[in-house]
Motif scaffolding. Structure first.
Motif, PDB file in Angstrom:
ATOM      1  N   ARG A  16       0.747  -1.716  -0.027  1.00 46.12           N
ATOM      2  CA  ARG A  16      -0.031   0.265  -0.096  1.00 46.12           C
ATOM      3  C   ARG A  16       0.863   1.509  -0.590  1.00 46.12           C
ATOM      4  NH1 ARG A  16      -5.447   1.042   1.693  1.00 46.12           N
ATOM      5  NH2 ARG A  16      -4.958   2.999   2.169  1.00 46.12           N
ATOM      6  N   LYS A  17       1.989   1.245   0.543  1.00 47.60           N
ATOM      7  CA  LYS A  17       3.112   2.714   0.809  1.00 47.60           C
ATOM      8  C   LYS A  17       3.639   2.722  -0.772  1.00 47.60           C
ATOM      9  CE  LYS A  17       7.029   3.930   3.592  1.00 47.60           C
ATOM     10  NZ  LYS A  17       7.638   3.825   4.464  1.00 47.60           N
ATOM     11  N   LEU A  18       3.492   1.613  -1.115  1.00 44.70           N
ATOM     12  CA  LEU A  18       4.683   1.487  -2.321  1.00 44.70           C
ATOM     13  C   LEU A  18       3.618   2.336  -3.305  1.00 44.70           C
ATOM     14  CD1 LEU A  18       6.935   1.288  -4.533  1.00 44.70           C
ATOM     15  CD2 LEU A  18       5.219  -1.532  -5.011  1.00 44.70           C
ATOM     16  N   TRP A  19       2.193   1.832  -3.420  1.00 48.04           N
ATOM     17  CA  TRP A  19       1.318   1.924  -4.199  1.00 48.04           C
ATOM     18  C   TRP A  19       1.269   3.770  -4.159  1.00 48.04           C
ATOM     19  CZ3 TRP A  19      -3.240   4.532  -4.100  1.00 48.04           C
ATOM     20  CH2 TRP A  19      -4.049   4.652  -5.954  1.00 48.04           C
ATOM     21  N   LEU A  20       1.088   4.023  -2.903  1.00 47.62           N
ATOM     22  CA  LEU A  20       0.506   5.346  -2.470  1.00 47.62           C
ATOM     23  C   LEU A  20       1.715   6.423  -2.752  1.00 47.62           C
ATOM     24  CD1 LEU A  20      -0.985   4.871   0.849  1.00 47.62           C
ATOM     25  CD2 LEU A  20      -1.857   5.798  -1.431  1.00 47.62           C
ATOM     26  N   CYS A 145      -5.782   0.568  -4.839  1.00 47.63           N
ATOM     27  CA  CYS A 145      -4.739   0.998  -3.828  1.00 47.63           C
ATOM     28  C   CYS A 145      -4.632  -0.576  -3.270  1.00 47.63           C
ATOM     29  CB  CYS A 145      -5.316   2.587  -3.072  1.00 47.63           C
ATOM     30  SG  CYS A 145      -4.079   2.152  -1.508  1.00 47.63           S
ATOM     31  N   PRO A 146      -4.065  -1.371  -3.160  1.00 52.84           N
ATOM     32  CA  PRO A 146      -3.970  -2.363  -1.936  1.00 52.84           C
ATOM     33  C   PRO A 146      -4.221  -1.814  -0.669  1.00 52.84           C
ATOM     34  CG  PRO A 146      -1.207  -1.995  -2.933  1.00 52.84           C
ATOM     35  CD  PRO A 146      -2.790  -0.834  -2.926  1.00 52.84           C
ATOM     36  N   PRO A 147      -5.003  -3.039   0.321  1.00 53.22           N
ATOM     37  CA  PRO A 147      -6.015  -2.342   1.030  1.00 53.22           C
ATOM     38  C   PRO A 147      -4.728  -2.535   2.271  1.00 53.22           C
ATOM     39  CG  PRO A 147      -4.977  -4.933   1.416  1.00 53.22           C
ATOM     40  CD  PRO A 147      -4.935  -3.709  -0.280  1.00 53.22           C
ATOM     41  N   VAL A 148      -5.231  -2.380   3.399  1.00 52.46           N
ATOM     42  CA  VAL A 148      -4.266  -1.919   4.314  1.00 52.46           C
ATOM     43  C   VAL A 148      -4.153  -3.106   5.554  1.00 52.46           C
ATOM     44  CG1 VAL A 148      -4.269  -0.894   7.266  1.00 52.46           C
ATOM     45  CG2 VAL A 148      -5.382   0.625   5.454  1.00 52.46           C
ATOM     46  N   ILE A 149      -2.942  -3.509   5.629  1.00 52.99           N
ATOM     47  CA  ILE A 149      -2.036  -4.761   5.933  1.00 52.99           C
ATOM     48  C   ILE A 149      -1.892  -4.771   8.145  1.00 52.99           C
ATOM     49  CG2 ILE A 149      -0.817  -4.493   3.916  1.00 52.99           C
ATOM     50  CD1 ILE A 149       1.700  -4.043   6.275  1.00 52.99           C
ATOM     51  N   ASN A 150      -2.311  -3.096   8.725  1.00 55.72           N
ATOM     52  CA  ASN A 150      -2.455  -4.250  10.000  1.00 55.72           C
ATOM     53  C   ASN A 150      -1.523  -4.171  10.486  1.00 55.72           C
ATOM     54  OD1 ASN A 150      -5.226  -2.586  10.060  1.00 55.72           O
ATOM     55  ND2 ASN A 150      -6.650  -4.349   9.330  1.00 55.72           N
ATOM     56  N   SER A 151      -0.554  -3.666  10.785  1.00 54.63           N
ATOM     57  CA  SER A 151       0.668  -4.568  11.168  1.00 54.63           C
ATOM     58  C   SER A 151       1.037  -3.878  12.688  1.00 54.63           C
ATOM     59  CB  SER A 151       1.889  -4.616   9.896  1.00 54.63           C
ATOM     60  OG  SER A 151       2.791  -5.359  10.664  1.00 54.63           O
ATOM     61  N   SER A 152       1.923  -4.230  13.187  1.00 53.52           N
ATOM     62  CA  SER A 152       2.486  -3.082  14.413  1.00 53.52           C
ATOM     63  C   SER A 152       3.668  -2.391  13.337  1.00 53.52           C
ATOM     64  CB  SER A 152       3.203  -3.879  15.625  1.00 53.52           C
ATOM     65  OG  SER A 152       4.788  -5.329  14.571  1.00 53.52           O
ATOM     66  N   LYS A 153       4.307  -2.391  12.954  1.00 54.14           N
ATOM     67  CA  LYS A 153       4.968  -1.825  11.973  1.00 54.14           C
ATOM     68  C   LYS A 153       4.364  -0.163  11.186  1.00 54.14           C
ATOM     69  CE  LYS A 153       5.342  -3.922   7.482  1.00 54.14           C
ATOM     70  NZ  LYS A 153       6.548  -4.779   6.779  1.00 54.14           N
ATOM     71  N   CYS A 154       3.057  -0.994  11.162  1.00 57.40           N
ATOM     72  CA  CYS A 154       2.149   0.725  11.155  1.00 57.40           C
ATOM     73  C   CYS A 154       2.554   1.490  11.502  1.00 57.40           C
ATOM     74  CB  CYS A 154       0.682   0.245  10.585  1.00 57.40           C
ATOM     75  SG  CYS A 154       0.429  -0.437   8.932  1.00 57.40           S
ATOM     76  N   LYS A 155       2.174   1.758  13.002  1.00 54.15           N
ATOM     77  CA  LYS A 155       2.270   3.269  13.590  1.00 54.15           C
ATOM     78  C   LYS A 155       3.327   3.613  13.834  1.00 54.15           C
ATOM     79  CE  LYS A 155      -0.250   0.773  17.290  1.00 54.15           C
ATOM     80  NZ  LYS A 155      -0.656  -0.711  17.291  1.00 54.15           N
ATOM     81  N   ASP A 161      -1.747   8.057   9.319  1.00 51.95           N
ATOM     82  CA  ASP A 161      -2.676   8.568   9.466  1.00 51.95           C
ATOM     83  C   ASP A 161      -3.746   8.750   8.182  1.00 51.95           C
ATOM     84  OD1 ASP A 161      -1.681   9.713  12.391  1.00 51.95           O
ATOM     85  OD2 ASP A 161      -1.064  11.596  11.783  1.00 51.95           O
ATOM     86  N   PHE A 162      -2.759   8.430   7.595  1.00 51.23           N
ATOM     87  CA  PHE A 162      -3.830   8.528   6.101  1.00 51.23           C
ATOM     88  C   PHE A 162      -4.251   7.170   6.140  1.00 51.23           C
ATOM     89  CE2 PHE A 162      -4.272   6.579   1.514  1.00 51.23           C
ATOM     90  CZ  PHE A 162      -4.562   7.827   0.922  1.00 51.23           C
ATOM     91  N   CYS A 163      -3.659   5.615   6.202  1.00 57.20           N
ATOM     92  CA  CYS A 163      -4.023   4.926   5.940  1.00 57.20           C
ATOM     93  C   CYS A 163      -5.057   4.658   7.064  1.00 57.20           C
ATOM     94  CB  CYS A 163      -3.339   3.492   6.495  1.00 57.20           C
ATOM     95  SG  CYS A 163      -1.467   3.099   4.825  1.00 57.20           S
ATOM     96  N   TYR A 164      -5.499   5.097   8.199  1.00 55.97           N
ATOM     97  CA  TYR A 164      -6.380   5.179   9.154  1.00 55.97           C
ATOM     98  C   TYR A 164      -6.913   5.961   9.443  1.00 55.97           C
ATOM     99  CZ  TYR A 164      -3.047   0.305   9.971  1.00 55.97           C
ATOM    100  OH  TYR A 164      -3.120  -0.851   9.927  1.00 55.97           O
ATOM    101  N   SER A 165      -7.804   6.824   8.780  1.00 52.62           N
ATOM    102  CA  SER A 165      -8.154   7.912   8.603  1.00 52.62           C
ATOM    103  C   SER A 165      -9.924   7.716   8.253  1.00 52.62           C
ATOM    104  CB  SER A 165      -7.366   9.014   7.994  1.00 52.62           C
ATOM    105  OG  SER A 165      -8.170   8.337   6.364  1.00 52.62           O
ATOM    106  N   GLY A 166     -10.128   6.055   8.839  1.00 51.93           N
ATOM    107  CA  GLY A 166     -12.195   6.223   8.798  1.00 51.93           C
ATOM    108  C   GLY A 166     -11.857   4.950   7.578  1.00 51.93           C
ATOM    109  N   GLU A 167     -11.024   4.849   6.266  1.00 51.79           N
ATOM    110  CA  GLU A 167     -11.468   4.205   5.586  1.00 51.79           C
ATOM    111  C   GLU A 167     -11.949   2.976   5.814  1.00 51.79           C
ATOM    112  OE1 GLU A 167      -8.728   0.540   3.039  1.00 51.79           O
ATOM    113  OE2 GLU A 167      -8.228   2.919   2.607  1.00 51.79           O
ATOM    114  N   ILE A 168     -13.252   2.436   5.388  1.00 49.68           N
ATOM    115  CA  ILE A 168     -13.936   0.679   5.696  1.00 49.68           C
ATOM    116  C   ILE A 168     -13.122  -0.521   5.412  1.00 49.68           C
ATOM    117  CG2 ILE A 168     -15.830   0.364   4.981  1.00 49.68           C
ATOM    118  CD1 ILE A 168     -17.441   3.229   5.329  1.00 49.68           C
ATOM    119  N   GLU A 169     -13.312  -0.600   6.300  1.00 51.78           N
ATOM    120  CA  GLU A 169     -12.994  -2.971   6.097  1.00 51.78           C
ATOM    121  C   GLU A 169     -14.107  -3.517   5.089  1.00 51.78           C
ATOM    122  OE1 GLU A 169      -9.638  -3.894   6.548  1.00 51.78           O
ATOM    123  OE2 GLU A 169      -9.031  -1.932   7.290  1.00 51.78           O
ATOM    124  N   SER A 170     -13.456  -3.919   3.538  1.00 53.90           N
ATOM    125  CA  SER A 170     -14.549  -4.601   2.969  1.00 53.90           C
ATOM    126  C   SER A 170     -14.574  -5.971   3.599  1.00 53.90           C
ATOM    127  CB  SER A 170     -14.465  -4.470   2.111  1.00 53.90           C
ATOM    128  OG  SER A 170     -12.952  -5.080   1.504  1.00 53.90           O
TER     129      SER A 170
END
Length: 170
Positions: A16-20, A145-155, A161-170
């Protein structure tokens, strides 16, 4: 699209970071961790720029290249993304080799840890890099855009902030 060392680094860290990044969404300028990394890079070896050359070649930018010994020096803040750092340097070595430099090597330097890691490019690495180039192009040229990976490294990511600003998970 020209592939850079950053593309290779982000490919290993998060698709996702790569795509962005590849699609022009850059968040590094807002990150304190990125700013700290730049300070470490600029201040750890103050006389290095006098000794080594900066090279821009086929989309890559190597800050410290020892032309005499054909060694890429890459400075990083921490070893938390070591595999990503290794492949970034291997990609630099690959590009140098593609441009006629025989047997270039690299050194990953972690000044805060007082550690270095030698990097070499094997024949198998050449094959892996060619495959990664194809995958990076496919990923970054996708409309999705690839999905959020929900990893500890995301913090610690500048895109948190971009990835976790309210995107609705499918």
């Amino acid at each position: 699209m020209q592939i850079t060392g950053t593309h290779f680094n982000y490919y290993y860290v998060c698709h996702r970071k790569l795509w962005l990044f590849a699609n022009g969404i850059n968040m590094e300028h807002t990150s304190d961790l990125v700013a700290e990394g730049k300070l470490i890079h600029e201040n750890s070896y103050p006389f290095r720029s006098e000794k080594y050359t900066e090279i821009e070649l086929d989309g890559i930018k190597i800050d410290y290249y020892d032309t005499r010994n054909q060694v890429v020096h890459e400075v990083k803040k921490s070893k938390s993304q070591e595999k990503a750092h290794e492949w970034q340097v291997k990609y630099y070595l690959y590009v140098l080799k593609q441009n006629g430099v025989e047997n270039p090597t690299g050194i990953l330097e972690y000044p805060k840890l007082r550690k270095t890691l030698p990097i070499e490019l094997s024949a198998d690495d050449d094959k892996i890099i060619k495959s990664m180039i194809t995958e990076i192009k496919e990923l970054t040229e996708s409309n999705d855009c690839p999905p959020v990976i929900n990893s500890s490294k995301c913090k610690k990511c500048s895109y948190f902030d971009f990835c976790y600003s309210g995107e609705i998970e499918s």
